[in-house]
Design a protein around this motif. Structure first.
Motif, PDB file in Angstrom:
ATOM      1  N   SER A  22      22.661  10.560 -58.749  1.00 61.72           N
ATOM      2  CA  SER A  22      23.245  11.158 -59.949  1.00 61.72           C
ATOM      3  C   SER A  22      24.036  12.378 -59.513  1.00 61.72           C
ATOM      4  N   PHE A  23      25.144  12.586 -60.170  1.00 60.64           N
ATOM      5  CA  PHE A  23      26.046  13.667 -59.797  1.00 60.64           C
ATOM      6  C   PHE A  23      26.857  14.067 -61.011  1.00 60.64           C
ATOM      7  N   ARG A  24      27.499  15.195 -60.906  1.00 62.02           N
ATOM      8  CA  ARG A  24      28.261  15.749 -62.014  1.00 62.02           C
ATOM      9  C   ARG A  24      29.750  15.648 -61.723  1.00 62.02           C
ATOM     10  N   ILE A  25      30.503  15.158 -62.690  1.00 61.63           N
ATOM     11  CA  ILE A  25      31.960  15.193 -62.646  1.00 61.63           C
ATOM     12  C   ILE A  25      32.386  15.905 -63.926  1.00 61.63           C
ATOM     13  N   GLY A  26      32.959  17.087 -63.736  1.00 60.01           N
ATOM     14  CA  GLY A  26      33.299  17.894 -64.904  1.00 60.01           C
ATOM     15  C   GLY A  26      32.031  18.284 -65.627  1.00 60.01           C
ATOM     16  N   LEU A  38      32.008   3.605 -45.737  1.00 59.61           N
ATOM     17  CA  LEU A  38      32.626   2.958 -46.886  1.00 59.61           C
ATOM     18  C   LEU A  38      31.458   2.589 -47.789  1.00 59.61           C
ATOM     19  N   VAL A  39      31.426   3.185 -48.989  1.00 62.44           N
ATOM     20  CA  VAL A  39      30.275   3.044 -49.882  1.00 62.44           C
ATOM     21  C   VAL A  39      30.732   2.418 -51.195  1.00 62.44           C
ATOM     22  N   THR A  40      30.011   1.402 -51.616  1.00 65.32           N
ATOM     23  CA  THR A  40      30.294   0.770 -52.899  1.00 65.32           C
ATOM     24  C   THR A  40      29.160   1.108 -53.858  1.00 65.32           C
ATOM     25  N   VAL A  41      29.529   1.630 -55.024  1.00 64.37           N
ATOM     26  CA  VAL A  41      28.525   1.998 -56.015  1.00 64.37           C
ATOM     27  C   VAL A  41      28.794   1.264 -57.324  1.00 64.37           C
ATOM     28  N   LYS A  42      27.729   1.104 -58.088  1.00 61.97           N
ATOM     29  CA  LYS A  42      27.824   0.504 -59.416  1.00 61.97           C
ATOM     30  C   LYS A  42      27.334   1.545 -60.406  1.00 61.97           C
ATOM     31  N   PHE A  43      28.214   1.920 -61.328  1.00 62.83           N
ATOM     32  CA  PHE A  43      27.870   2.949 -62.307  1.00 62.83           C
ATOM     33  C   PHE A  43      26.976   2.372 -63.391  1.00 62.83           C
ATOM     34  N   ALA A  44      25.938   3.131 -63.739  1.00 62.76           N
ATOM     35  CA  ALA A  44      24.955   2.684 -64.726  1.00 62.76           C
ATOM     36  C   ALA A  44      25.554   2.572 -66.124  1.00 62.76           C
ATOM     37  N   ALA A  45      26.430   3.488 -66.494  1.00 59.96           N
ATOM     38  CA  ALA A  45      26.942   3.544 -67.864  1.00 59.96           C
ATOM     39  C   ALA A  45      27.768   2.320 -68.253  1.00 59.96           C
ATOM     40  N   ASP A  46      28.576   1.814 -67.307  1.00 58.19           N
ATOM     41  CA  ASP A  46      29.488   0.726 -67.671  1.00 58.19           C
ATOM     42  C   ASP A  46      29.520  -0.425 -66.670  1.00 58.19           C
ATOM     43  N   ASN A  47      28.597  -0.414 -65.717  1.00 55.62           N
ATOM     44  CA  ASN A  47      28.518  -1.446 -64.670  1.00 55.62           C
ATOM     45  C   ASN A  47      29.782  -1.561 -63.815  1.00 55.62           C
ATOM     46  N   ARG A  48      30.589  -0.519 -63.829  1.00 57.89           N
ATOM     47  CA  ARG A  48      31.818  -0.504 -63.040  1.00 57.89           C
ATOM     48  C   ARG A  48      31.455  -0.388 -61.563  1.00 57.89           C
ATOM     49  N   GLU A 104      27.256  14.140 -66.533  1.00 61.21           N
ATOM     50  CA  GLU A 104      26.322  13.677 -65.512  1.00 61.21           C
ATOM     51  C   GLU A 104      26.521  12.171 -65.368  1.00 61.21           C
ATOM     52  N   ARG A 105      26.675  11.693 -64.158  1.00 64.51           N
ATOM     53  CA  ARG A 105      26.892  10.263 -63.874  1.00 64.51           C
ATOM     54  C   ARG A 105      25.739   9.746 -63.036  1.00 64.51           C
TER      55      ARG A 105
END
Length: 172
Positions: free
Chosen positions: A156-160, A101-111, A163-164
Motif C-alpha cells: 500500500s502506498f500513497r499517490i497524492g 520489472l514489477v507487475t502489480v494488480k491494483f485492488a480498487a479496479d483490478n488494473r 491510499e492505493r
C-alpha cells in the motif's frame, strides 16, 4: 482483462525497455543541447549587451544557460547510468530490487500495471509488446514499498491524497 499472466511481459523485455528509455532520453538530449546553444548565443550576442543599468537580458540569459547546462549534464549522466546498469534476471523467489520489472494488480479496479524500478527513470514511460511500462524510482512512494517485497505480496502506498493497494503479481 482475463488472466493476469496474459499481461506479463517477458523477462527479456528489460533490454527493450532500456533501449526505448535511451531513445527517449537521447531525443531529450538533442533538444536540450540546442536550447543550451541558443541560450549561450543569446548571452554572448551583441544585442544582449546592456543598454542601461536596468537592462538585465545578458544576465538572465547567462543564468538560464547555466541552469540548462546543468540539466544537460544530469541528463548525460542518466544516459550513461542507464547504458551501464546491469539488468539481472531475478529468480521468482527474489525480492524486488533496483532494475526490477514489477507487475502489480491494483485492488480498487483490478488494473494490471508494469513498472520498471530504476534510478533516474521516474516519469518516463515506454510501450513494450503493446503494453505500457512506467519508470519509477526507488525513492518514490511506490518504489519504496516495492523494494524488498516479493511476488504475491500486497503493498500500500500513497499517490497524492489517495491510499492505493496493489498485489505484486510478477517480478523479474
Amino acid at each position: 482483462m482475463g488472466n493476469p499472466s496474459d499481461s506479463l511481459l517477458k523477462i527479456t523485455d528489460k533490454e527493450e525497455i532500456r533501449s526505448q528509455l535511451l531513445a527517449a532520453l537521447t531525443e531529450q538530449l538533442t533538444v536540450l543541447r540546442r536550447a543550451v546553444e541558443t541560450l549561450v548565443d543569446a548571452t554572448t550576442h551583441t544585442d544582449a549587451r546592456s543598454e542601461g543599468k536596468y537592462d538585465t537580458r545578458a544576465i538572465e540569459s547567462g543564468y538560464m544557460a547555466g541552469a540548462q547546462a546543468e540539466r544537460l549534464q544530469k541528463l548525460e549522466r542518466t544516459v550513461q547510468y542507464i547504458t551501464q546498469v546491469p539488468l539481472p534476471l531475478l529468480p521468482a523467489d527474489q525480492p524486488v530490487k533496483a532494475a526490477s520489472l514489477v507487475t502489480v494488480k491494483f485492488a480498487a479496479d483490478n488494473r494490471v500495471v508494469h513498472y520498471f524500478l530504476l534510478d533516474n527513470v521516474g516519469g518516463l514511460e515506454v510501450t513494450i509488446a503493446g503494453q505500457k511500462v512506467a519508470g519509477i524510482t526507488p525513492e518514490s512512494n511506490l518504489g519504496e514499498e516495492l523494494l524488498g517485497a516479493y511476488e504475491g505480496d500486497e503493498v500500500s502506498f500513497r499517490i497524492g491524497d489517495k491510499e492505493r493497494e496493489a498485489t505484486i503479481i510478477h517480478v523479474c
